[in-house]
Design a protein around this motif. Structure first.
Motif, PDB file in Angstrom:
ATOM      1  N   GLY A  28      16.382  91.253  59.140  1.00 48.34           N
ATOM      2  CA  GLY A  28      15.685  89.659  58.910  1.00 48.34           C
ATOM      3  C   GLY A  28      16.786  88.933  59.308  1.00 48.34           C
ATOM      4  N   VAL A  29      16.329  87.784  59.788  1.00 53.46           N
ATOM      5  CA  VAL A  29      17.041  86.711  60.391  1.00 53.46           C
ATOM      6  C   VAL A  29      18.016  86.207  59.367  1.00 53.46           C
ATOM      7  N   GLU A  30      17.648  85.982  58.079  1.00 48.76           N
ATOM      8  CA  GLU A  30      18.552  85.466  56.977  1.00 48.76           C
ATOM      9  C   GLU A  30      18.540  86.701  55.890  1.00 48.76           C
ATOM     10  N   PRO A  31      20.046  87.105  55.502  1.00 51.58           N
ATOM     11  CA  PRO A  31      19.789  88.045  54.497  1.00 51.58           C
ATOM     12  C   PRO A  31      19.067  88.253  53.226  1.00 51.58           C
ATOM     13  N   GLY A  32      18.345  89.028  53.167  1.00 53.26           N
ATOM     14  CA  GLY A  32      17.129  89.089  52.097  1.00 53.26           C
ATOM     15  C   GLY A  32      15.871  88.855  52.574  1.00 53.26           C
ATOM     16  N   SER A  33      15.663  88.180  53.779  1.00 55.36           N
ATOM     17  CA  SER A  33      14.440  87.809  54.388  1.00 55.36           C
ATOM     18  C   SER A  33      13.634  88.819  55.008  1.00 55.36           C
ATOM     19  N   GLU A 167      23.146  83.084  72.385  1.00 54.52           N
ATOM     20  CA  GLU A 167      21.859  82.436  72.892  1.00 54.52           C
ATOM     21  C   GLU A 167      20.872  83.525  73.135  1.00 54.52           C
ATOM     22  N   PHE A 168      21.236  84.464  73.860  1.00 53.34           N
ATOM     23  CA  PHE A 168      20.266  85.555  74.175  1.00 53.34           C
ATOM     24  C   PHE A 168      19.651  85.921  72.899  1.00 53.34           C
ATOM     25  N   CYS A 169      20.180  86.083  71.895  1.00 56.91           N
ATOM     26  CA  CYS A 169      19.761  86.441  70.360  1.00 56.91           C
ATOM     27  C   CYS A 169      18.852  85.397  70.129  1.00 56.91           C
ATOM     28  N   ARG A 170      19.198  84.079  70.199  1.00 52.78           N
ATOM     29  CA  ARG A 170      18.165  82.978  69.632  1.00 52.78           C
ATOM     30  C   ARG A 170      16.977  82.909  70.388  1.00 52.78           C
ATOM     31  N   LEU A 173      14.523  85.647  69.284  1.00 54.43           N
ATOM     32  CA  LEU A 173      14.068  85.504  67.970  1.00 54.43           C
ATOM     33  C   LEU A 173      12.827  84.615  68.109  1.00 54.43           C
ATOM     34  N   TYR A 174      12.963  83.510  69.121  1.00 56.83           N
ATOM     35  CA  TYR A 174      12.046  82.511  69.187  1.00 56.83           C
ATOM     36  C   TYR A 174      10.747  83.034  69.767  1.00 56.83           C
ATOM     37  N   ALA A 175      10.878  83.899  70.824  1.00 61.89           N
ATOM     38  CA  ALA A 175       9.887  84.499  71.649  1.00 61.89           C
ATOM     39  C   ALA A 175       8.923  85.542  70.541  1.00 61.89           C
ATOM     40  N   LEU A 176       9.552  86.295  69.793  1.00 59.07           N
ATOM     41  CA  LEU A 176       9.176  87.029  68.804  1.00 59.07           C
ATOM     42  C   LEU A 176       8.660  86.579  67.550  1.00 59.07           C
ATOM     43  N   ILE A 184      16.081  80.547  62.262  1.00 59.14           N
ATOM     44  CA  ILE A 184      16.806  81.055  63.528  1.00 59.14           C
ATOM     45  C   ILE A 184      18.013  80.129  63.901  1.00 59.14           C
ATOM     46  N   GLU A 185      17.632  78.737  63.679  1.00 56.53           N
ATOM     47  CA  GLU A 185      19.084  77.894  63.947  1.00 56.53           C
ATOM     48  C   GLU A 185      20.274  78.110  63.300  1.00 56.53           C
ATOM     49  N   LYS A 186      19.818  78.128  61.984  1.00 53.16           N
ATOM     50  CA  LYS A 186      20.905  78.432  61.048  1.00 53.16           C
ATOM     51  C   LYS A 186      21.557  79.561  61.156  1.00 53.16           C
TER      52      LYS A 186
END
Length: 202
Positions: A28-33, A167-170, A173-176, A184-186
């Motif tokens: 998950g993008v944020e812990p616990g998400s 930046e590749f990761c970001r 995440l947007y594409a998916l 994602i920005e956080k």
């Protein structure tokens, strides 16, 4: 059921280039998400693949036993993309593009995409335009679509230079649509700056 994202690894792959993407997708993008995806590894054979940093990976799949319902592929860079072995990956890339699934390549994996004509009609980046033209050769005719940015997303195609792992990761995440743009920005800011931002209270 979580969708599989396949990380394609060749011998000598660059450890850091997938280091942010995998946990963001798997945990998950944020812990616990919530996580929509699970990461699996792919190599040409089932033999262990060793990174340039010495980490040994036992692939989940070899190139000929990949499930048909994967959600996307992430090609991790390294010098082996210039070897004959890498050509075994071409059918997988073609399949993913035809099915409009994620195809992401960083560093020399982006050059490999250019080398085989996959970047000629989409916006993209790599390790510099001259580097890309020199190593990709005559099959690369997409200079007009080259954007000199760390990472570029064009529909389901994501490319980045070898120093732009975050930046590749970001962009992946947007594409998916892995989470909200806010989260994602956080996540990107925290990893980029090293400053922890506490999760928001529900």
């Amino acid at each position: 059921m979580k969708k599989e994202i396949l990380f394609v690894l060749l011998d000598g792959f660059a450890d850091w280039e997938g280091a942010y993407i995998a946990p963001n997708l798997n945990c998950g993008v944020e812990p616990g998400s919530e996580s929509k995806y699970v990461v699996k590894t792919v190599a040409v054979t089932k033999a262990p693949v060793v990174s340039c940093g010495g980490f040994k990976i036992l692939p989940d799949y070899e190139i000929n036993d990949i499930p048909t319902n994967y959600a996307g592929i992430v090609l991790i860079g390294g010098m082996s993309w210039f070897t004959p072995e890498a050509k075994a990956i071409i059918p997988l890339i073609k399949d993913a593009i035809e099915k409009k699934r994620l195809v992401a390549g960083i560093c020399n994996a982006s050059v490999f995409l250019g080398m085989h004509g996959f970047l000629n009609e989409v916006d993209h980046t790599s390790n510099g335009l001259e580097y890309l033209k020199n190593y990709a050769g005559v099959n690369y005719t997409g200079e007009r679509h080259y954007i000199n940015e760390p990472a570029v997303r064009s529909g389901n195609i994501v490319t980045a230079n070898g120093f732009a792992a975050l930046e590749f990761c970001r962009e992946i995440l947007y594409a998916l649509e892995a989470d909200t743009s806010k989260k994602i920005e956080k996540s990107y800011r925290m990893n980029k700056t090293g400053v922890w931002e506490a999760p928001e209270m529900e």
